[in-house]
Design a protein around this motif. Structure first.
Motif, mmCIF file in Angstrom:
data_model
loop_
_atom_site.group_PDB
_atom_site.id
_atom_site.type_symbol
_atom_site.label_atom_id
_atom_site.label_comp_id
_atom_site.label_asym_id
_atom_site.label_seq_id
_atom_site.Cartn_x
_atom_site.Cartn_y
_atom_site.Cartn_z
ATOM 1 N N PHE A 5 0.859 -1.306 0.074
ATOM 2 C CA PHE A 5 -0.091 0.052 -0.038
ATOM 3 C C PHE A 5 0.799 1.283 -0.029
ATOM 4 O O PHE A 5 0.484 2.425 -0.835
ATOM 5 N N ASP A 6 1.786 1.285 0.777
ATOM 6 C CA ASP A 6 2.801 2.384 0.612
ATOM 7 C C ASP A 6 3.453 2.771 -0.606
ATOM 8 O O ASP A 6 3.422 3.829 -1.018
ATOM 9 N N ILE A 7 3.700 1.539 -1.563
ATOM 10 C CA ILE A 7 4.434 1.711 -2.794
ATOM 11 C C ILE A 7 3.353 2.234 -3.759
ATOM 12 O O ILE A 7 3.570 3.210 -4.359
ATOM 13 N N ILE A 8 1.909 1.902 -3.728
ATOM 14 C CA ILE A 8 1.049 2.452 -4.477
ATOM 15 C C ILE A 8 0.644 3.792 -4.174
ATOM 16 O O ILE A 8 0.570 4.584 -4.991
ATOM 17 N N ASN A 9 0.639 4.079 -2.921
ATOM 18 C CA ASN A 9 0.379 5.603 -2.432
ATOM 19 C C ASN A 9 1.374 6.551 -2.934
ATOM 20 O O ASN A 9 1.328 7.507 -3.654
ATOM 21 N N GLU A 10 2.680 5.920 -3.019
ATOM 22 C CA GLU A 10 3.883 6.697 -3.438
ATOM 23 C C GLU A 10 4.057 6.872 -4.967
ATOM 24 O O GLU A 10 4.289 8.216 -5.450
ATOM 25 N N LEU A 11 3.468 5.856 -5.597
ATOM 26 C CA LEU A 11 3.690 5.757 -7.118
ATOM 27 C C LEU A 11 2.426 6.630 -7.823
ATOM 28 O O LEU A 11 2.730 7.436 -8.745
ATOM 29 N N ASN A 12 1.242 6.557 -7.195
ATOM 30 C CA ASN A 12 0.002 6.864 -7.880
ATOM 31 C C ASN A 12 -0.683 8.086 -7.202
ATOM 32 O O ASN A 12 -1.292 7.789 -6.071
ATOM 33 N N THR A 13 -0.243 9.285 -7.686
ATOM 34 C CA THR A 13 -1.251 10.459 -7.068
ATOM 35 C C THR A 13 -2.396 10.669 -7.368
ATOM 36 O O THR A 13 -3.387 11.308 -6.664
ATOM 37 N N GLN A 14 -2.968 10.008 -8.531
ATOM 38 C CA GLN A 14 -4.381 9.884 -8.635
ATOM 39 C C GLN A 14 -4.602 8.713 -9.486
ATOM 40 O O GLN A 14 -3.890 7.960 -10.049
ATOM 41 N N ASN A 15 -5.823 8.657 -9.668
ATOM 42 C CA ASN A 15 -6.315 7.183 -10.315
ATOM 43 C C ASN A 15 -5.851 5.876 -9.545
ATOM 44 O O ASN A 15 -5.611 4.694 -10.304
ATOM 45 N N SER A 16 -5.581 5.847 -8.381
ATOM 46 C CA SER A 16 -5.094 4.503 -7.624
ATOM 47 C C SER A 16 -6.132 3.660 -7.199
ATOM 48 O O SER A 16 -5.769 2.660 -6.666
ATOM 49 N N GLU A 17 -7.609 4.219 -7.093
ATOM 50 C CA GLU A 17 -8.426 3.318 -6.424
ATOM 51 C C GLU A 17 -8.457 2.089 -7.035
ATOM 52 O O GLU A 17 -8.712 0.897 -6.234
ATOM 53 N N SER A 18 -8.372 1.846 -8.241
ATOM 54 C CA SER A 18 -8.622 0.441 -8.978
ATOM 55 C C SER A 18 -7.444 -0.273 -8.607
ATOM 56 O O SER A 18 -7.953 -1.551 -8.478
ATOM 57 N N ILE A 19 -6.176 0.350 -8.522
ATOM 58 C CA ILE A 19 -4.929 -0.545 -7.964
ATOM 59 C C ILE A 19 -5.242 -0.914 -6.563
ATOM 60 O O ILE A 19 -5.185 -2.219 -6.169
ATOM 61 N N LEU A 20 -5.788 -0.053 -5.859
ATOM 62 C CA LEU A 20 -5.685 -0.417 -4.327
ATOM 63 C C LEU A 20 -7.079 -1.436 -4.135
ATOM 64 O O LEU A 20 -7.104 -2.500 -3.362
ATOM 65 N N SER A 21 -7.919 -1.437 -4.990
ATOM 66 C CA SER A 21 -9.063 -2.093 -4.874
ATOM 67 C C SER A 21 -8.576 -3.912 -5.240
ATOM 68 O O SER A 21 -8.853 -4.551 -4.730
ATOM 69 N N PHE A 22 -7.835 -4.065 -6.468
ATOM 70 C CA PHE A 22 -7.517 -4.973 -6.810
ATOM 71 C C PHE A 22 -6.369 -5.604 -5.706
ATOM 72 O O PHE A 22 -6.613 -6.923 -5.466
ATOM 73 N N VAL A 23 -5.310 -4.988 -5.430
ATOM 74 C CA VAL A 23 -4.444 -5.305 -4.359
ATOM 75 C C VAL A 23 -5.205 -5.967 -2.990
ATOM 76 O O VAL A 23 -4.759 -6.918 -2.331
ATOM 77 N N ASP A 24 -6.187 -5.106 -2.575
ATOM 78 C CA ASP A 24 -6.875 -5.199 -1.401
ATOM 79 C C ASP A 24 -7.669 -6.759 -1.651
ATOM 80 O O ASP A 24 -7.625 -7.490 -0.726
ATOM 81 N N GLU A 25 -8.151 -6.911 -2.762
ATOM 82 C CA GLU A 25 -8.840 -8.152 -2.928
ATOM 83 C C GLU A 25 -7.804 -9.465 -2.818
ATOM 84 O O GLU A 25 -8.003 -10.694 -2.199
ATOM 85 N N LYS A 26 -6.803 -9.112 -3.447
ATOM 86 C CA LYS A 26 -5.760 -10.140 -3.407
ATOM 87 C C LYS A 26 -5.077 -10.624 -1.998
ATOM 88 O O LYS A 26 -4.762 -11.435 -1.657
ATOM 89 N N LEU A 27 -5.026 -9.333 -1.345
ATOM 90 C CA LEU A 27 -4.460 -9.513 0.070
ATOM 91 C C LEU A 27 -5.530 -10.232 0.771
ATOM 92 O O LEU A 27 -5.102 -11.063 1.918
ATOM 93 N N ASN A 28 -6.772 -10.085 0.806
ATOM 94 C CA ASN A 28 -7.783 -10.672 1.415
ATOM 95 C C ASN A 28 -7.797 -12.292 1.300
ATOM 96 O O ASN A 28 -7.926 -13.132 2.106
ATOM 97 N N ALA A 29 -7.209 -12.475 -0.095
ATOM 98 C CA ALA A 29 -7.279 -14.037 -0.611
ATOM 99 C C ALA A 29 -6.083 -14.531 -0.029
ATOM 100 O O ALA A 29 -6.006 -15.735 0.649
ATOM 101 N N LEU A 30 -5.129 -13.986 0.276
ATOM 102 C CA LEU A 30 -3.750 -14.331 0.924
ATOM 103 C C LEU A 30 -3.909 -14.482 2.308
ATOM 104 O O LEU A 30 -3.703 -15.396 3.050
ATOM 105 N N LYS A 31 -4.660 -13.650 2.988
ATOM 106 C CA LYS A 31 -5.090 -13.605 4.314
ATOM 107 C C LYS A 31 -5.933 -14.988 4.745
ATOM 108 O O LYS A 31 -5.567 -15.706 5.518
ATOM 109 N N SER A 32 -6.996 -15.164 3.824
ATOM 110 C CA SER A 32 -7.725 -16.465 4.128
ATOM 111 C C SER A 32 -6.867 -17.559 3.968
ATOM 112 O O SER A 32 -7.007 -18.691 4.594
#
Length: 814
Positions: free
Chosen positions: A73-100
């Protein structure tokens, strides 16, 4: 079309990912680019750690998971000052799968190879998506393609084998129609023929890139990492290491096998037959040349291309008289290791068939010993062979080069270089092809070995000397200043790189394996750690630097008693301290023997005559077959100064005080005036002439007054000089009446030695000896009537320091 692969460090931060994006954008201006990326640096290890923690019912797997999430999440926030919502959404979904997945591992208390592969695929999946989407947000023509849709394998989890027929077809069909300028592919991950997630094993991202490059038969495969190519040796251990411009596939594989982490050996295989060059480049320094690996003629004047090493090695030795001439031992040994899935790194066997040595990873050592002892249980019980011998704490170092077989003496040069630095070799392996010469050594010798071999094979014949100086008073300070002044000259003209790695006075000591900055060494020393003679030795030994030299600029008994310790560590000793060489004869001979045994020079030219080449000349006479018949000498610069300046218009006390103030006497002038110092010098010359003699064997006729001889302290002694002025004036008056000069003379007649004050008549070579000069007359079988005479300044800080300096430089030629 070009294929580029970026490793974990290259995508390990937002800053580095921006570098990757800039490189890809620049490349895409002239060609279509396929980019294979690893997981963010360190993430694969963290995924495996989290899995292990979950398997062990360790709740801290959640903390590891949170750290993985935070990094992405730190890397995403530092790389994308705009239009990062879709990236965060995909990564969050994958991380939830990892946690499960981790929670499932925790519940069932199991982490199978199949689950492990599923677990680690998250790293490359996330990094490739973040990079591709960031590029699209910046209006760069880029698309992500899941490698699992292209690379098909069997179900050998954690190290799947590729089905090249299907894989190559998939790759070619996809890229035949792909329109984007840049395609981002996750490395390392693949899928089995039945759709299960698999991985390509260690170095799998490199492997992925090579598979793609070979399938498309591209012009070049570029592997981008955090170093500027394959180096001549490990640059973290050898500062002088430099990138290799060109290297063959075979050399690259050898270096990679033996520890060069830039390239994983299986990477080479898909491109090897097609002769597709591999270019190693540095993401952090994209303009550096890097290293090109190919089948082209890459021969150079140096037959050795690189020096590499593998640490954490255990050496197994199977031996016994029952092995000799009996077939099958090797087969059973290797079958046992194969069944235990233990990889053999090095093999060596004596032609007598009495023993077989194997190098394996130390982590497998215990398991290997149990398995082998079980296999050979019967032979061990019958005493036909010994139980397997296991040695740990070892490393393998290797010289690599295709052309070594065409050059004589490479092995000899390698082993003699190691031997000169007291690096013990436990085992040697060299194939008939001579592409690789390997040796097993102790772990703590690796850094010294790499530096020593690199200096021998890759540096412009510049020899590095590492000096450790104890005693930086008057003479020691001058020595340090002379080294500081001459460093540049030595390097440019004599090819000697001289570093002062340790300094000590009576209060503090400092060390720096890279060399102490001599511009402000006094200030550094003042802030150093508390001085200790044994501590100085232990630190010098622990640094384990090549061509180490201990320099004793003291008159201390305890320092002299440590010479044997230094010599046993193959640390050369240079001393102006006369105590060791004038100690008991057996100790003197012991130091000589240790010097030869451990190839550690023991030089003490300044013991006699300060900077005059007296001992060196004597040694040359003896080595050439001459024989000393007698020696006559004035060997005390301090006494010569005293008697050259004392007369009936001066006071003896004042002259002795002046001699001390000008550095001609020891702080305790009794050492000089008692004649003990001169006795030690003539003793050393007698011993160097081949005569067994001790200090008590030398006749010492003192000129001091009885009160002076019995004085209890330096202050008491000075008082006796005042009280007994008449005694010393009588000595002067007697010499004057006989038209003689007073000189303190040392004599050796081939068997006996003596020292004492003498009246020297006019015309004698000693008569006009001025100031603090020394003179030595060698009468030999070749010089029976007219002696060989050495004459010059025999005392003083500058000349003594220069004598020590000369001994240090002499060691560069040993």
């Amino acid at each position: 079309m070009k294929v580029l692969k970026f490793g974990g460090t290259s995508v390990g931060s937002s800053k580095n990912i921006n570098n990757v994006i800039n490189i890809l954008e620049d490349y895409s201006k002239s060609d279509s680019i396929i980019c294979v990326v690893s997981a963010v640096g360190g993430i694969t290890d963290k995924l495996l750690l989290a899995g292990k923690q979950a398997q062990n019912k360790d709740q801290s797997f959640q903390e590891t998971f949170n750290l993985i999430k935070e990094i992405h999440f730190d890397i995403i926030n530092e790389l994308n000052t705009q239009n990062s919502e879709s990236i965060l959404s995909f990564v969050d979904e994958k991380l939830n799968a990892l946690k499960s997945l981790l929670e499932g591992i925790f519940l069932i208390n199991e982490l199978s190879p199949k689950t492990s592969d599923k677990l680690v695929t998250f790293g490359e999946t996330l990094s490739s998506f973040i990079i591709a989407e960031t590029m699209k947000n910046r209006n760069i023509s880029a698309e992500r393609k899941n490698s699992q849709e292209l690379i098909i394998t069997n179900s050998n989890f954690t190290k799947a084998e590729v089905d090249y027929t299907v894989t190559n077809k998939n790759i070619r069909e996809y890229f035949k129609t792909a329109s984007q300028r840049i395609t981002i592919l996750p490395g390392f991950i693949s899928k089995s023929v039945i759709g299960e997630q698999t991985t390509l094993g260690r170095g799998g991202s490199d492997f992925t890139a090579a598979i793609i490059a070979a399938a498309l038969n591209v012009e070049q495969l570029e592997i981008w990492t955090d170093v500027s190519g394959m180096f001549t040796t490990n640059p973290k251990m050898v500062k002088q290491a430099y990138p290799i411009d060109k290297i063959s596939y075979q050399e690259a594989m050898e270096l990679s096998h033996f520890g060069a982490k830039v390239l994983y050996p299986p990477t080479v295989q898909p491109v090897l037959d097609l002769n597709i060059p591999i270019h190693i480049k540095n993401t952090l320094a994209p303009n550096d040349n890097g290293t090109v690996i190919s089948n082209d003629d890459v021969n150079s004047s140096n037959p050795v291309k690189g020096i590499s090493n593998i640490g954490n090695i255990a050496l197994l030795t199977l031996q016994g008289s029952g092995m000799v001439g009996i077939p099958g031992f090797s087969k059973r040994l290797f079958e046992t290791l194969s069944q235990e899935k233990i990889n053999v790194i090095l093999i060596t066997q004596a032609s007598s068939e009495h023993s077989i040595c194997l190098g394996i990873d130390s982590n497998d050592a215990e398991n290997a010993k149990i398995a082998i002892d079980t296999t050979f249980e019967n032979e061990i019980a019958l005493h036909k062979i010994d139980p397997i011998l296991v040695e740990t704490g070892l490393s393998i170092i290797a010289l690599v080069g295709d052309s070594m077989k065409n050059h004589q003496g490479i092995s000899g040069k390698m082993f003699s270089t190691l031997g000169k630095n007291n690096i013990n070799i436990r085992a040697i392996a060299q194939g008939a092809s001579e592409k690789n010469i390997s040796a097993v050594i102790a772990d703590n010798d690796v850094k010294k070995a790499l530096n020593t071999l690199h200096e021998q094979f890759f540096e412009a014949k510049t020899k590095q000397l590492n000096v450790f100086i104890t005693g930086v008073g008057n003479v020691g300070e001058r020595l340090v200043e002379q080294i500081k002044q001459q460093k540049k000259y030595l390097k440019e003209n004599l090819k000697i790189s001289l570093r002062v790695a340790g300094l000590s006075n009576s209060k503090t000591m400092i060390f720096d394996e890279s060399g102490i900055d001599l511009k402000n060494w006094k200030e550094q020393l003042a802030e150093g750690e508390k001085a200790s003679l044994t501590g100085f030795f232990e630190k010098t030994k622990a640094l384990n630097l090549r061509n180490s030299i201990f320099v004793d600029v003291t008159a201390n008994y305890d320092v002299a008693n440590l010479y044997a310790n230094y010599l046993r560590q193959s640390i050369a000793v240079v001393a102006c301290n006369k105590i060791a060489c004038s100690s008991d004869f057996e100790n003197y001979k012991l130091l000589k023997r240790l010097s030869l045994k451990y190839n550690a020079p023991f030089l003490f030219e300044t013991n006699v005559g300060a900077g005059l080449p007296i001992i060196d000349t004597l040694g040359n006479l003896m080595a050439s077959g001459d024989k000393i018949t007698s020696i006559q000498a004035v060997l005390s610069g301090s006494l010569n100064f005293v008697f050259n300046n004392f007369n009936d218009h001066t006071k003896f006390y004042d002259i002795v005080k002046q001699a001390g103030a000008e550095g001609y006497t020891e702080p305790d002038p009794r050492i000089d005036l008692s004649g003990v110092d001169v006795a030690r010098k003539i003793l050393i010359l007698a011993r160097e002439s081949g005569v067994e003699m001790n200090l008590e064997d030398i006749e010492n006729t003192s000129f001091l007054s009885e009160a002076g001889l019995k004085s209890d302290s330096v202050d008491d002694f000075y008082q006796t000089l005042i009280d007994d002025e008449a005694h010393y004036q009588n000595l002067y008056a007697s010499a004057k009446s006989n038209n003689c000069q007073l000189k303190y003379v040392a004599k050796f007649d081939g068997e006996n030695a003596s020292v004492g004050l003498q009246e020297i008549p006019e015309g004698h070579p000693f008569y006009n000896l001025e100031g603090s000069d020394n003179i030595v007359m060698f009468y030999t079988q070749r010089y029976p009537k007219q002696p060989m005479i050495i004459k010059g300044a025999g005392a003083g800080a500058d000349v003594t320091a220069s004598g020590l300096f000369a001994d240090i430089i002499r060691l560069a030629n040993d």
